[in-house]
Design a protein around this motif. Structure first.
Motif, PDB file in Angstrom:
ATOM      1  N   THR A 301       0.836  -1.212   0.000  1.00 49.99           N
ATOM      2  CA  THR A 301       0.000   0.000   0.000  1.00 49.99           C
ATOM      3  C   THR A 301       0.866   1.255   0.000  1.00 49.99           C
ATOM      4  O   THR A 301       0.369   2.356   0.244  1.00 49.99           O
ATOM      5  CB  THR A 301      -0.937   0.015   1.227  1.00 49.99           C
ATOM      6  OG1 THR A 301      -0.156  -0.101   2.428  1.00 49.99           O
ATOM      7  CG2 THR A 301      -1.938  -1.125   1.163  1.00 49.99           C
ATOM      8  N   ASP A 302       2.168   1.069  -0.276  1.00 46.74           N
ATOM      9  CA  ASP A 302       3.120   2.189  -0.308  1.00 46.74           C
ATOM     10  C   ASP A 302       3.057   3.016   0.974  1.00 46.74           C
ATOM     11  O   ASP A 302       3.077   4.250   0.949  1.00 46.74           O
ATOM     12  CB  ASP A 302       2.852   3.090  -1.527  1.00 46.74           C
ATOM     13  CG  ASP A 302       3.012   2.342  -2.838  1.00 46.74           C
ATOM     14  OD1 ASP A 302       3.975   1.551  -2.945  1.00 46.74           O
ATOM     15  OD2 ASP A 302       2.179   2.524  -3.736  1.00 46.74           O
ATOM     16  N   ASN A 303       3.013   2.307   2.094  1.00 48.47           N
ATOM     17  CA  ASN A 303       2.826   2.965   3.387  1.00 48.47           C
ATOM     18  C   ASN A 303       3.884   2.519   4.403  1.00 48.47           C
ATOM     19  O   ASN A 303       3.675   2.629   5.610  1.00 48.47           O
ATOM     20  CB  ASN A 303       1.418   2.633   3.913  1.00 48.47           C
ATOM     21  CG  ASN A 303       0.986   3.540   5.046  1.00 48.47           C
ATOM     22  OD1 ASN A 303       1.378   4.707   5.106  1.00 48.47           O
ATOM     23  ND2 ASN A 303       0.194   3.009   5.946  1.00 48.47           N
ATOM     24  N   LEU A 304       5.021   2.037   3.900  1.00 49.21           N
ATOM     25  CA  LEU A 304       6.067   1.538   4.795  1.00 49.21           C
ATOM     26  C   LEU A 304       6.764   2.703   5.482  1.00 49.21           C
ATOM     27  O   LEU A 304       7.250   3.622   4.828  1.00 49.21           O
ATOM     28  CB  LEU A 304       7.088   0.723   4.004  1.00 49.21           C
ATOM     29  CG  LEU A 304       8.192   0.035   4.801  1.00 49.21           C
ATOM     30  CD1 LEU A 304       7.614  -1.021   5.735  1.00 49.21           C
ATOM     31  CD2 LEU A 304       9.220  -0.593   3.858  1.00 49.21           C
ATOM     32  N   ASP A 305       6.792   2.675   6.814  1.00 51.07           N
ATOM     33  CA  ASP A 305       7.402   3.764   7.568  1.00 51.07           C
ATOM     34  C   ASP A 305       8.605   3.267   8.363  1.00 51.07           C
ATOM     35  O   ASP A 305       8.885   2.067   8.439  1.00 51.07           O
ATOM     36  CB  ASP A 305       6.387   4.429   8.504  1.00 51.07           C
ATOM     37  CG  ASP A 305       5.709   3.431   9.441  1.00 51.07           C
ATOM     38  OD1 ASP A 305       6.281   2.360   9.689  1.00 51.07           O
ATOM     39  OD2 ASP A 305       4.597   3.731   9.924  1.00 51.07           O
ATOM     40  N   ALA A 306       9.318   4.211   8.961  1.00 49.36           N
ATOM     41  CA  ALA A 306      10.554   3.890   9.678  1.00 49.36           C
ATOM     42  C   ALA A 306      10.296   2.964  10.854  1.00 49.36           C
ATOM     43  O   ALA A 306      11.066   2.023  11.098  1.00 49.36           O
ATOM     44  CB  ALA A 306      11.230   5.177  10.152  1.00 49.36           C
ATOM     45  N   MET A 307       9.215   3.215  11.595  1.00 44.30           N
ATOM     46  CA  MET A 307       8.945   2.410  12.785  1.00 44.30           C
ATOM     47  C   MET A 307       8.659   0.958  12.405  1.00 44.30           C
ATOM     48  O   MET A 307       9.092   0.037  13.096  1.00 44.30           O
ATOM     49  CB  MET A 307       7.766   2.992  13.570  1.00 44.30           C
ATOM     50  CG  MET A 307       7.700   2.471  15.003  1.00 44.30           C
ATOM     51  SD  MET A 307       9.163   2.971  15.961  1.00 44.30           S
ATOM     52  CE  MET A 307       9.286   1.637  17.152  1.00 44.30           C
ATOM     53  N   THR A 308       7.950   0.750  11.299  1.00 46.58           N
ATOM     54  CA  THR A 308       7.680  -0.614  10.848  1.00 46.58           C
ATOM     55  C   THR A 308       8.977  -1.314  10.455  1.00 46.58           C
ATOM     56  O   THR A 308       9.213  -2.463  10.823  1.00 46.58           O
ATOM     57  CB  THR A 308       6.711  -0.608   9.656  1.00 46.58           C
ATOM     58  OG1 THR A 308       5.480   0.010  10.049  1.00 46.58           O
ATOM     59  CG2 THR A 308       6.425  -2.023   9.175  1.00 46.58           C
ATOM     60  N   MET A 309       9.830  -0.611   9.702  1.00 47.04           N
ATOM     61  CA  MET A 309      11.105  -1.206   9.319  1.00 47.04           C
ATOM     62  C   MET A 309      11.924  -1.575  10.550  1.00 47.04           C
ATOM     63  O   MET A 309      12.557  -2.638  10.606  1.00 47.04           O
ATOM     64  CB  MET A 309      11.896  -0.239   8.428  1.00 47.04           C
ATOM     65  CG  MET A 309      11.314  -0.081   7.035  1.00 47.04           C
ATOM     66  SD  MET A 309      12.427   0.801   5.898  1.00 47.04           S
ATOM     67  CE  MET A 309      12.269   2.462   6.529  1.00 47.04           C
ATOM     68  N   TYR A 310      11.913  -0.700  11.542  1.00 47.06           N
ATOM     69  CA  TYR A 310      12.652  -0.941  12.770  1.00 47.06           C
ATOM     70  C   TYR A 310      12.115  -2.179  13.498  1.00 47.06           C
ATOM     71  O   TYR A 310      12.893  -3.045  13.940  1.00 47.06           O
ATOM     72  CB  TYR A 310      12.562   0.288  13.672  1.00 47.06           C
ATOM     73  CG  TYR A 310      13.143   0.096  15.057  1.00 47.06           C
ATOM     74  CD1 TYR A 310      14.516   0.123  15.268  1.00 47.06           C
ATOM     75  CD2 TYR A 310      12.308  -0.111  16.157  1.00 47.06           C
ATOM     76  CE1 TYR A 310      15.047  -0.051  16.536  1.00 47.06           C
ATOM     77  CE2 TYR A 310      12.826  -0.290  17.429  1.00 47.06           C
ATOM     78  CZ  TYR A 310      14.197  -0.270  17.614  1.00 47.06           C
ATOM     79  OH  TYR A 310      14.716  -0.452  18.869  1.00 47.06           O
ATOM     80  N   LEU A 311      10.803  -2.259  13.630  1.00 45.50           N
ATOM     81  CA  LEU A 311      10.182  -3.374  14.353  1.00 45.50           C
ATOM     82  C   LEU A 311      10.414  -4.703  13.631  1.00 45.50           C
ATOM     83  O   LEU A 311      10.651  -5.725  14.260  1.00 45.50           O
ATOM     84  CB  LEU A 311       8.681  -3.135  14.507  1.00 45.50           C
ATOM     85  CG  LEU A 311       8.248  -2.035  15.472  1.00 45.50           C
ATOM     86  CD1 LEU A 311       6.746  -1.792  15.369  1.00 45.50           C
ATOM     87  CD2 LEU A 311       8.623  -2.404  16.911  1.00 45.50           C
ATOM     88  N   ASN A 338      18.114   0.868   1.666  1.00 46.95           N
ATOM     89  CA  ASN A 338      18.847   2.088   1.985  1.00 46.95           C
ATOM     90  C   ASN A 338      18.199   2.824   3.162  1.00 46.95           C
ATOM     91  O   ASN A 338      18.890   3.298   4.071  1.00 46.95           O
ATOM     92  CB  ASN A 338      18.896   3.004   0.767  1.00 46.95           C
ATOM     93  CG  ASN A 338      19.722   4.258   1.011  1.00 46.95           C
ATOM     94  OD1 ASN A 338      20.919   4.186   1.275  1.00 46.95           O
ATOM     95  ND2 ASN A 338      19.076   5.414   0.932  1.00 46.95           N
ATOM     96  N   GLU A 339      16.861   2.890   3.154  1.00 54.03           N
ATOM     97  CA  GLU A 339      16.161   3.562   4.252  1.00 54.03           C
ATOM     98  C   GLU A 339      16.357   2.803   5.564  1.00 54.03           C
ATOM     99  O   GLU A 339      16.527   3.415   6.624  1.00 54.03           O
ATOM    100  CB  GLU A 339      14.677   3.685   3.928  1.00 54.03           C
ATOM    101  CG  GLU A 339      14.382   4.697   2.822  1.00 54.03           C
ATOM    102  CD  GLU A 339      12.895   4.825   2.534  1.00 54.03           C
ATOM    103  OE1 GLU A 339      12.087   4.178   3.257  1.00 54.03           O
ATOM    104  OE2 GLU A 339      12.540   5.562   1.598  1.00 54.03           O
ATOM    105  N   TYR A 340      16.357   1.475   5.484  1.00 51.50           N
ATOM    106  CA  TYR A 340      16.590   0.693   6.699  1.00 51.50           C
ATOM    107  C   TYR A 340      17.995   0.939   7.236  1.00 51.50           C
ATOM    108  O   TYR A 340      18.188   1.123   8.451  1.00 51.50           O
ATOM    109  CB  TYR A 340      16.385  -0.803   6.433  1.00 51.50           C
ATOM    110  CG  TYR A 340      16.710  -1.646   7.648  1.00 51.50           C
ATOM    111  CD1 TYR A 340      15.796  -1.777   8.683  1.00 51.50           C
ATOM    112  CD2 TYR A 340      17.946  -2.277   7.771  1.00 51.50           C
ATOM    113  CE1 TYR A 340      16.104  -2.517   9.816  1.00 51.50           C
ATOM    114  CE2 TYR A 340      18.258  -3.022   8.892  1.00 51.50           C
ATOM    115  CZ  TYR A 340      17.339  -3.140   9.915  1.00 51.50           C
ATOM    116  OH  TYR A 340      17.653  -3.861  11.050  1.00 51.50           O
TER     117      TYR A 340
END
Length: 403
Positions: A301-311, A338-340
């Protein structure tokens, strides 16, 4: 057929066969290693069968271990390596549709091979590479066919798990199940209820990781095996839709298998927990699947955020990307990686402050302290607070004041 250049996996084991033969007994490589040698695919275990009874094997070799002696298996230590030698045997009386009530040791290779599941697994090979094929296994390999040895109904009544093994091998090798064997599976599919879920789980995951998982899923539906495995009898249409996709290129591990199914069936966290528990999966695997599904849905859904990547973490983030790709979503995995990599922290252990430090600054131990640290963790990941001692200490005091 004679295989002139045996793979390296047989090199040391050949000496063991020669020792047994020198003692006056027969010895062969059997089963999957012979099949995979003919197919030129990776060999897993090299199994050895012999006309020598367990006590005779023990008399031939200086050091042995009674691994499964009641079923004819003795582990032989030879030249610093271990080899399992199993005596030719017949089986009878399968009252639980899985394990024989009686095992009888025999001297005949044919009697041993004819109790096996499929012709492609009922192959034996001498140490010189000469293949013994008594049931047409080589021809079935050439024709890409899975065929039961002898009467398929008898084979599946002896061991109902063989029905799952049939669809697993069909998927693993991208073979077709022979018509009579297929009919017998359909007729006796209900017997799968007699088999422990843990054993079905192993075959199912191997099926999903094969060359043709969509073929395996379709065969489970067509034979009605799908009706007798946990959960999926309620999602047959979802599974049928999944079988229309080319998913084999995207599945590489068990986490991806269960995550793919959870996404396809639209399962929420509670339903994922229920599915994994029903299939007797570990708590760790269940948590991994839950996180992969969370990330996958956000990616799709093109909604990946930093907190989700972290978790979710790097490994399961990669798994989520693979699942999204399997569903045809365009994934910029280089950007996600790269964002991770540029997250301020990858773990709470990387925080420049901890509970002990906060206690030294007057914070009281207890649940409230844990909540403060959780707030700090989230604030750093979302880049609201810098990950340095002074910033974190100041932020923690603000959090306490708000509470």
């Amino acid at each position: 057929m004679k295989i002139e250049n045996l793979p390296n996996e047989f090199t040391d084991a050949r000496k063991v066969l020669q020792v047994i033969e020198d003692a006056g007994y027969q010895a062969y490589f059997v089963g999957g290693s012979v099949r995979d040698t003919i197919l030129h695919t990776r060999i897993n275990d090299v199994d050895i069968a012999s006309s020598a009874y367990p006590e005779e094997i023990k008399s031939i070799f200086k050091k042995t271990i009674d691994t499964g002696i009641e079923h004819g298996t003795v582990t032989v230590m030879y030249d610093g390596k271990s080899y399992e030698i199993t005596t030719f045997r017949t089986e009878s009386g399968y009252q639980d549709y899985r394990r024989p009530d009686q095992v009888t040791f025999v001297r005949s290779l044919k009697d041993d091979l004819k109790r096996r599941d499929f012709t492609i697994n009922a192959l034996a090979m001498k140490e010189n590479g000469e293949v013994i094929d008594l049931f047409g296994g080589i021809d079935d390999l050439k024709k890409h066919i899975i065929r039961a040895v002898g009467d398929p109904e008898q084979r599946f009544n002896e061991d109902a798990l063989r029905m799952m093994r049939a669809v697993r091998f069909a998927s693993k090798l991208d073979f077709t199940i022979e018509a009579e064997t297929f009919t017998a599976i359909t007729k006796h599919s209900y017997l799968l209820k007699k088999i422990a879920v843990e054993r079905i789980n192993v075959e199912f995951v191997k099926m999903m990781l094969g060359k043709a998982p969509s073929r395996g899923l379709n065969q489970m539906i067509e034979t009605k095996l799908i009706q007798y495995v946990p959960i999926f009898n309620n999602y047959v249409s979802n599974i049928a839709d999944l079988a229309t996709l080319s998913i084999s290129d995207y599945l590489n591990n068990e986490t991806q298998v269960w995550s793919l199914l959870a996404v396809q069936c639209g399962l929420n966290d509670d339903q994922i927990n229920h599915m994994m528990k029903a299939w007797k999966c570990s708590n760790k695997l269940t948590e991994n699947v839950r996180l992969v599904v969370l990330a996958c849905r956000k990616i799709m859904t093109d909604n990946l955020d930093a907190m989700t990547m972290y978790l979710v973490g790097k490994e399961d983030l990669d798994n989520a990307c693979q699942i999204a790709l399997a569903f045809g979503h365009l994934v910029d995995d280089d950007r996600i990686e790269n964002e991770y990599e540029h997250l301020p922290i990858k773990s709470k252990n990387e925080l420049k402050i901890n509970g002990k430090i906060l206690i030294n600054h007057g914070f009281k131990p207890g649940p409230q302290l844990g909540r403060v640290l959780k707030h700090l963790e989230q604030a750093v990941v979302s880049e609201q607070v810098n990950n340095d001692y002074d910033s974190l200490l100041a932020a923690s005091k603000k959090i306490i004041n708000r509470q």
